[in-house]
Write an enzyme that holds these catalytic residues in place. Structure first.
Site, mmCIF file in Angstrom:
data_model
loop_
_atom_site.group_PDB
_atom_site.id
_atom_site.type_symbol
_atom_site.label_atom_id
_atom_site.label_comp_id
_atom_site.label_asym_id
_atom_site.label_seq_id
_atom_site.Cartn_x
_atom_site.Cartn_y
_atom_site.Cartn_z
ATOM 1 N N ARG A 46 40.412 18.604 61.784
ATOM 2 C CA ARG A 46 39.987 17.057 62.589
ATOM 3 C C ARG A 46 41.603 16.063 61.785
ATOM 4 N NH1 ARG A 46 34.754 18.925 60.633
ATOM 5 N NH2 ARG A 46 35.577 17.628 57.928
ATOM 6 N N GLU A 177 28.197 -2.957 68.430
ATOM 7 C CA GLU A 177 28.138 -2.574 69.188
ATOM 8 C C GLU A 177 26.018 -1.846 69.706
ATOM 9 O OE1 GLU A 177 30.189 1.388 68.642
ATOM 10 O OE2 GLU A 177 29.428 2.176 70.875
ATOM 11 N N LYS A 219 30.713 -4.876 71.578
ATOM 12 C CA LYS A 219 30.796 -3.569 72.613
ATOM 13 C C LYS A 219 29.664 -2.678 72.804
ATOM 14 C CE LYS A 219 32.244 1.526 70.951
ATOM 15 N NZ LYS A 219 34.528 1.955 70.347
HETATM 16 P P1 13P Z 1 32.903 6.677 73.496
HETATM 17 O O1 13P Z 1 33.398 6.133 74.497
HETATM 18 O O2 13P Z 1 32.873 8.321 74.272
HETATM 19 O O3 13P Z 1 31.158 6.687 74.582
HETATM 20 O O4 13P Z 1 32.643 6.426 72.608
HETATM 21 C C1 13P Z 1 33.029 5.039 72.355
HETATM 22 C C2 13P Z 1 31.943 4.821 70.903
HETATM 23 O O5 13P Z 1 32.413 4.014 69.697
HETATM 24 C C3 13P Z 1 30.796 5.204 70.812
HETATM 25 O O6 13P Z 1 30.376 4.818 68.949
#
Ligand code: 13P
Length: 341
Positions: A46, A177, A219
Site C-alpha cells: 500500500r 461527502e 463532495k
Molecule cells: P471514488 O471516486 O472511487 O468513488 O472515490 C472517491 C471517494 O473518496 C469515495 O469516498
C-alpha cells in the site's frame, strides 16, 4: 476557528482549475482492489502504491489536495520523507479521511450511518499537528423501492454536520461527502429526487450546526441512473440532471463542488464533468471539480500490478487522468484524448 484561514484553504484546493485526488481507501478497500490484480495485501505494498502516486511527475499541475488514509499519513517515502512533507513540497494540500466507516443503521434494514464522532476532536488535533489541512467524511445512501428512509437521511446529515463543525473548530476544511450509491435499480429521475432530498437535509443540518459554508467543500455523487442499467442517459442528460439538482440545493456561498466517481469509468467521469462545465460554467456560483479515487487511480493500478518495472507507465496513466480532469473543469476535455471516437 479562523474563518479567513478556512476560506483560503478551501479556495486554494480548487484554484487554478485543479481538483482533489482521493487516495484514502481504508486498508480493507485497498486490499480488495489489490487482491483483484494479484498484488500483495501488505502495508508495504500500500505504501509503495501511494509513493508511486505522489511521485508522479506533473501531479501538482492538476491536483490541489490529496486525501490520505491514517496509515499513509504515518508512512514515509523510500527517501525517508513523510507523505505529508512530500505533498507539501509539491504544493498539494494534505487531507485525511476521518470517518470510521458506514455501519448498519439500527432498525433500518439496508441502510447505513457513518460512525466516528466519538473522540473526533482529539483525532483532529493530532492530524493538524501531522500536517493535515482538510478532512473527509463519507456518508452512504442506498436507493431502493423504499429507501432511503427519513431516518437514514436524517442520521447521516446530522453526523456530516457534526463532523464539519468539529473540523472547522480545529482549523480543518471539511469535505462533506453524501454519496448516493449508483448500485440499485433506479432511473436518472429517481437518483435526482433522492440526491435533492439528501442535499436539502445536509445543508439544513450544516446551518443548524453553524458550519461556515465558505470554509467547506461539497463532495457529492453525480446524478446517475443505476450503474448496470441498459439505458444509460447521455452525458448531456447527466450533466443537466446533476446541475439542476445542485442549483436548487447548494447555497452559493459554498466555493466548490468536487464530485466522487463512484464506480463509473474514468473516461465517463471526465466526460460528464466536462459536460457540466461546458454547459453551465457561466451560470453556476461554485467551482465544479473532481475528487475522484477510482477514476484517477484505477487505470494506473491496472498497469502497475505491484511490479516495479511498471512504475513509469502507471505514472503516465495517472498523470493523464489527472490532466484530463483538469481540462474537464474548463470544459476542454475531449473523448478523443482517451482514444474514444
Ligand atoms: P471514488 O471516486 O472511487 O468513488 O472515490 C472517491 C471517494 O473518496 C469515495 O469516498
Amino acid at each position: 476557528m479562523n474563518a479567513d484561514t478556512l476560506r483560503q484553504t478551501a479556495q486554494a484546493l480548487i484554484d487554478d482549475d485543479k481538483g482533489l485526488l482521493a487516495m484514502d481507501e481504508s486498508n480493507p478497500t485497498c486490499n480488495q482492489r489489490f487482491a483483484a490484480l494479484g498484488i500483495p495485501q501488505t502495508a508495504e505494498a500500500r505504501r509503495a502504491w501511494r509513493e508511486l502516486i505522489v511521485t508522479t511527475p506533473g501531479l501538482n499541475e492538476s491536483i490541489g489536495g490529496a486525501i490520505l488514509y491514517d496509515e499513509t499519513l504515518r508512512q514515509c517515502l523510500q527517501d525517508g520523507r513523510p507523505f505529508s512533507q512530500a505533498l507539501e513540497q509539491l504544493g498539494i494540500q494534505v487531507g485525511i479521511k476521518v470517518d470510521a466507516g458506514a455501519k448498519a443503521l439500527a432498525g433500518h434494514a439496508g441502510e447505513k450511518v457513518t460512525e466516528g464522532l466519538d473522540g473526533l476532536r482529539e483525532r483532529l488535533s493530532e492530524y493538524v499537528a501531522m500536517g493535515a489541512r482538510f478532512a473527509k467524511w463519507r456518508a452512504v445512501i442506498s436507493i431502493d423501492a423504499n429507501l432511503p428512509s427519513a431516518a437514514g437521511i436524517a442520521a447521516n446529515a446530522h453526523a456530516l454536520a457534526r463532523y464539519a463543525a468539529l473540523c472547522q473548530e480545529a482549523g480543518l476544511v471539511p469535505i462533506v461527502e453524501p454519496e448516493v450509491l449508483m448500485t440499485g435499480k433506479h432511473t436518472l429521475q429517481r437518483s435526482a429526487d433522492v440526491s435533492a432530498q439528501v442535499l436539502h437535509a445536509v445543508f439544513e443540518q450544516l446551518h443548524v450546526q453553524d458550519v461556515l459554508l465558505e470554509g467547506m467543500l461539497l463532495k457529492p455523487s453525480m446524478v446517475l441512473p443505476r450503474l448496470d442499467s441498459d439505458h444509460q442517459d447521455s452525458v448531456h442528460e447527466v450533466a443537466d440532471a446533476t446541475v439542476t439538482v445542485l442549483l436548487r440545493a447548494v447555497p452559493a456561498a459554498v466555493p466548490g463542488i468536487a464530485f466522487l466517481s463512484g464506480g463509473q469509468s474514468a473516461e465517463l467521469a471526465s466526460a460528464r464533468l466536462n459536460a457540466m462545465n461546458r454547459r453551465f460554467i457561466a451560470r453556476v456560483p461554485w467551482a465544479l471539480t473532481f475528487s475522484f479515487g477510482r477514476a484517477i487511480q484505477q487505470p494506473a493500478l491496472d498497469i502497475w500490478r505491484g511490479d516495479p518495472a511498471n512504475v513509469q507507465a502507471a505514472q503516465r496513466a495517472l498523470q493523464h487522468r489527472a490532466a484530463c480532469n483538469r481540462l474537464a473543469r474548463r470544459g476542454e476535455y475531449m473523448p478523443a484524448m482517451d482514444g474514444v471516437a
